[in-house]
Design an enzyme around this catalytic site. Structure first.
Site, PDB file in Angstrom:
ATOM      1  N   HIS A 137       0.714  -1.292   0.416  1.00  0.00           N
ATOM      2  CA  HIS A 137       0.121   0.262   0.330  1.00  0.00           C
ATOM      3  C   HIS A 137       0.790   1.462   0.064  1.00  0.00           C
ATOM      4  O   HIS A 137       2.090   0.958   0.384  1.00  0.00           O
ATOM      5  CB  HIS A 137      -1.011  -0.022   1.500  1.00  0.00           C
ATOM      6  CG  HIS A 137      -2.027   0.819   1.235  1.00  0.00           C
ATOM      7  ND1 HIS A 137      -1.600   2.028   1.392  1.00  0.00           N
ATOM      8  CD2 HIS A 137      -3.290   0.896   0.993  1.00  0.00           C
ATOM      9  CE1 HIS A 137      -2.985   2.723   1.805  1.00  0.00           C
ATOM     10  NE2 HIS A 137      -3.782   2.262   1.820  1.00  0.00           N
ATOM     11  N   ASP A 214       3.247  -4.713   7.966  1.00  0.00           N
ATOM     12  CA  ASP A 214       1.858  -3.774   7.584  1.00  0.00           C
ATOM     13  C   ASP A 214       0.462  -5.087   7.547  1.00  0.00           C
ATOM     14  O   ASP A 214       0.626  -5.604   6.701  1.00  0.00           O
ATOM     15  CB  ASP A 214       1.837  -3.490   6.566  1.00  0.00           C
ATOM     16  CG  ASP A 214       0.843  -2.517   5.540  1.00  0.00           C
ATOM     17  OD1 ASP A 214      -0.623  -2.656   7.151  1.00  0.00           O
ATOM     18  OD2 ASP A 214       0.350  -1.718   4.905  1.00  0.00           O
ATOM     19  N   GLN A 217      -4.315  -5.146   6.562  1.00  0.00           N
ATOM     20  CA  GLN A 217      -5.831  -6.659   6.253  1.00  0.00           C
ATOM     21  C   GLN A 217      -5.394  -7.456   6.413  1.00  0.00           C
ATOM     22  O   GLN A 217      -6.420  -8.465   6.436  1.00  0.00           O
ATOM     23  CB  GLN A 217      -5.416  -6.105   4.189  1.00  0.00           C
ATOM     24  CG  GLN A 217      -5.700  -5.123   3.859  1.00  0.00           C
ATOM     25  CD  GLN A 217      -7.313  -4.179   3.588  1.00  0.00           C
ATOM     26  OE1 GLN A 217      -7.615  -5.153   4.250  1.00  0.00           O
ATOM     27  NE2 GLN A 217      -7.322  -3.678   3.293  1.00  0.00           N
ATOM     28  N   LYS A 240     -11.060  -1.071   9.981  1.00  0.00           N
ATOM     29  CA  LYS A 240     -10.709  -2.403   9.606  1.00  0.00           C
ATOM     30  C   LYS A 240     -11.484  -3.341  10.090  1.00  0.00           C
ATOM     31  O   LYS A 240     -11.431  -4.370   9.564  1.00  0.00           O
ATOM     32  CB  LYS A 240      -9.589  -2.316   8.203  1.00  0.00           C
ATOM     33  CG  LYS A 240      -8.802  -1.204   7.238  1.00  0.00           C
ATOM     34  CD  LYS A 240      -7.892  -1.555   6.826  1.00  0.00           C
ATOM     35  CE  LYS A 240      -6.929  -0.407   6.176  1.00  0.00           C
ATOM     36  NZ  LYS A 240      -7.818  -0.028   4.976  1.00  0.00           N
ATOM     37  N   CYS A 378      -4.621   2.609  -3.624  1.00  0.00           N
ATOM     38  CA  CYS A 378      -3.743   3.247  -2.754  1.00  0.00           C
ATOM     39  C   CYS A 378      -2.440   1.935  -2.827  1.00  0.00           C
ATOM     40  O   CYS A 378      -1.455   1.811  -2.143  1.00  0.00           O
ATOM     41  CB  CYS A 378      -3.646   3.427  -1.203  1.00  0.00           C
ATOM     42  SG  CYS A 378      -5.050   4.534  -1.364  1.00  0.00           S
TER      43      CYS A 378
HETATM   44  N1  PLP Z   1      -2.173  -1.096   4.545  1.00  0.00           N
HETATM   45  C1  PLP Z   1      -2.860  -1.209   3.650  1.00  0.00           C
HETATM   46  C2  PLP Z   1      -2.760  -2.772   3.580  1.00  0.00           C
HETATM   47  C3  PLP Z   1      -3.868  -1.043   4.235  1.00  0.00           C
HETATM   48  O1  PLP Z   1      -5.399  -1.571   3.024  1.00  0.00           O
HETATM   49  C4  PLP Z   1      -4.483  -0.257   4.123  1.00  0.00           C
HETATM   50  C5  PLP Z   1      -6.006   0.338   4.150  1.00  0.00           C
HETATM   51  O2  PLP Z   1      -6.864   1.191   3.007  1.00  0.00           O
HETATM   52  C6  PLP Z   1      -3.808   1.016   5.378  1.00  0.00           C
HETATM   53  C7  PLP Z   1      -2.222   0.064   5.248  1.00  0.00           C
HETATM   54  C8  PLP Z   1      -3.735   2.381   5.223  1.00  0.00           C
HETATM   55  O3  PLP Z   1      -4.535   2.003   6.633  1.00  0.00           O
HETATM   56  P1  PLP Z   1      -5.071   3.748   7.533  1.00  0.00           P
HETATM   57  O4  PLP Z   1      -5.903   4.283   6.330  1.00  0.00           O
HETATM   58  O5  PLP Z   1      -5.669   2.984   7.749  1.00  0.00           O
HETATM   59  O6  PLP Z   1      -3.660   4.538   7.969  1.00  0.00           O
END
Ligand code: PLP
Length: 420
Positions: A137, A214, A217, A240, A378
């Protein structure tokens, strides 16, 4: 794709999971959009909130709210204790050794930036290398690029195959004496691929390289044990995971967090301040400058309680059943292409339809009350890898049901009638 053979085509059949009972906990699922029942298939972006979490937030705001750590009055003591209880719930949820290894952040993005500033800016030097993957992401790409630019360090990227799986052989080849950090997505938000992070962490450790995962998900769908994974850092967001927006956690091994410099300066993160010198508080406070998201953190604790009561293992099994059903139904439609066909996959279905732009797909589905995400998610490097500008993405949670997948399939057929 042999798992698909086992998938039931019978709508609403799940021997072990009472989805109607679960749906009754989610008031928003009763909404009508354009006079049609809401079909919410965008939980990878933000999942919906059950009544117990709404009630917990309401109770905090109604009867427990005050600022924390700063006063001796009753409400401040209650709010401080509840905030700390939430930290302990998150500690148990990921099986961290100690509660001080859990830092409340504003979300996954904030947590990755914390590690970049706190660890990266202190320890990464010119010509050092940071390993990322094509699946990341943007929130796990851009902070490291900013660091690389500042320090003269290099980003190395693990490629993916046609199914959207990481090439582990190439990953191993990227390591050398300049490799100083690995930052990896656990589950791809764009494709659903579940990465073999345990093996990847172990390999990085053979080279004495720390690893950040990270888990934005993953945490809503897969039981996480940070001690078993042995990663240095793990992060995810509450929104999420049936919790509120504005809060997430960074898990960090205590010795790593202690070695790092603070990310943000301000109240609550200090031991003492003079104009000559400031000394910092112990972890976790060193990384929680200013008034934290108190209500949201307490709501996050309630969300973790809710998910734990249902159980992540039954949740994962049911979501796999939904994914397999949706995949079979989707493959029946000529002109629909599934992007991301990893053998080990979470309940995310990214797709394109020949001759139709993803945004048009999303717009027409919305007219039937169906919420899917369209765009690059993203994750532009993933789109570039598959040579598409964007995809449509249906993502399933444990409160979705097979009749909603039927509605999606009917909706896609309508889209084709409108545009082709
Ligand atoms: N990493 C992953 C894999 C994501 O799907 C997301 C959000 O869609 C993020 C990071 C970023 O999360 P946040 O917007 O809650 O900081």
């Amino acid at each position: 794709m042999n798992i698909l053979v086992e998938a039931s085509l019978e709508p609403e059949v799940s021997s072990t999971f009472n989805v109607e009972k679960i749906r009754a906990d989610f008031p928003i699922l009763n909404l009508k959009i354009e006079d049609k029942p809401l079909v919410y298939l965008d939980s990878a972006a933000s999942s919906q909130m059950p009544q117990p979490v709404i009630n917990r937030l309401n109770y905090y705001q109604t009867a427990q709210h005050a600022n924390i750590n700063r006063a001796v009055h009753y409400l401040s003591e209650v709010a401080t204790a509840e905030y700390q209880k939430a930290r302990c719930k998150l500690q148990q949820f990921v099986n961290a050794r100690e509660d001080r290894e859990i830092i409340f952040t504003s979300g996954t993005t904030d947590a990755i930036n914390l590690v970049m500033h706190g660890y990266g800016r202190k320890f990464i030097q010119a010509d050092d290398e940071i390993i990322l993957t094509t699946l990341e992401h943007h929130s796990n790409i851009v902070p490291w690029q900013m660091l690389a630019k500042e320090k003269g360090a290099k980003i190395r990227v693990v490629p993916i195959n046609e199914a959207g799986e990481l090439d582990i052989h190439e990953y191993k080849k990227l390591f050398n004496e300049r490799t100083k950090f690995v930052s990896l997505i656990h589950v791809s938000n764009a494709l659903g691929t579940i990465n073999p992070i345990k093996e990847m962490i172990a390999y990085a450790h053979q080279h004495d390289v720390p690893v950040l995962i990270d888990g934005a998900q993953a945490a809503p769908h897969i039981p996480i044990d940070v001690q078993e994974l042995d990663c240095e850092f793990y992060t995810f967001s509450a929104h999420k995971l049936c919790g509120p927006t504005g809060v997430g956690i960074l898990y960090g091994k205590a010795e790593m967090l202690e070695s790092m410099q603070p990310f943000k300066g301000g109240g609550d993160m200090i031991a003492s301040v003079t104009f000559a010198e400031t000394t910092y508080a112990e972890i976790p406070h060193k990384f929680e400058a200013g008034t934290p998201p108190i209500a949201a953190a307490i709501g996050f604790g309630a969300a973790v309680d809710y998910i734990t009561t249902i159980g992540l293992e039954p949740i994962a099994a049911y979501e796999t059943e939904l994914l397999n059903y949706a995949t079979i139904r989707m493959l029946e439609i000529p002109g629909v292409n599934i992007i991301g066909t990893a053998a080990n996959k979470a309940a995310v279905l990214s797709f394109t339809i020949d001759g139709i732009h993803p945004h048009d797909i999303g717009t027409i589905l919305n007219e039937d009350g169906i919420a899917v995400r369209t765009g690059h998610h993203c994750a532009q490097p993933v789109m570039q890898r598959f040579n598409v500008p964007a995809t449509s993405r249906a993502s399933f949670a444990f409160y979705n049901k097979k009749t909603e997948i039927d509605a999606l399939i009917a909706g896609i057929k309508t889209v084709q009638k409108v545009f082709l």
